[in-house]
Motif scaffolding. Structure first.
Motif: not given
Length: 170
Positions: A55-76
């Motif tokens: 809704a804010r106009g974002i078209k693609v999200i790049i999510a960086a994470a280390g170790m358990s690296a949950a951030l990209p999946g939680v966002i997706a």
């Protein structure tokens, strides 16, 4: 100017890795934003970000994470926007993060680039946007031509090497 790409990091300690993406997007005049959000320490903020990014106009999200690296999946899991995961090198040379990001359950895809490969994430995000934005497609095309020219120049320099047993080829 409104951002079309959002770069999200699990913490600001990931910024030195993610700066290659920021610099490439900036040099190519592709509007982006950068934030730190943690899937474990700020889960409500991550959910809010993911739900309202489109809704804010974002078209693609790049999510960086280390170790358990949950951030990209939680966002997706919270958006239908394309999410590109960047595994950050950590305790196991980034293998832990890489495996966490690529092993998503069915229905929750996350595109994944190599460990610490934020530049590739930025280029992939631009390629996705380039599917419907001719200006961004041109930027990507010109970048790829530049890569080819770099290799041609490298081979020209290599052809100048002189060794007794070096056979000239190509």
């Amino acid at each position: 100017m409104e951002p079309v790409i959002s770069i999200i990091m699990g913490s600001t300690s990931d910024l030195p890795i993610m700066e290659k993406a920021c610099k490439w997007l900036n040099e190519n005049k592709i509007p982006f934003e950068v934030s730190a959000l943690s899937a474990h320490r700020t889960p409500e903020a991550v959910e809010r970000f993911a739900r309202y990014a489109k809704a804010r106009g974002i078209k693609v999200i790049i999510a960086a994470a280390g170790m358990s690296a949950a951030l990209p999946g939680v966002i997706a899991a919270q958006t239908d926007l394309p999410v590109i995961g960047v595994p950050i090198k950590g305790m196991l040379d980034g293998l832990d993060a890489l495996l966490s990001i690529v092993q998503m359950p069915p229905g929750i895809p996350v595109a994944t680039v190599g460990v610490n490969a934020s530049l590739n994430a930025a280029i992939l995000a631009a390629q996705i946007i380039g599917l419907y934005d001719k200006d961004v497609a041109t930027i990507v095309d010109e970048h790829k031509v530049g890569l080819s020219e770099k290799i041609e120049m490298a081979n020209l320099e290599l052809s100048k090497l002189e060794y007794e047993y070096m056979v000239k080829s190509l």
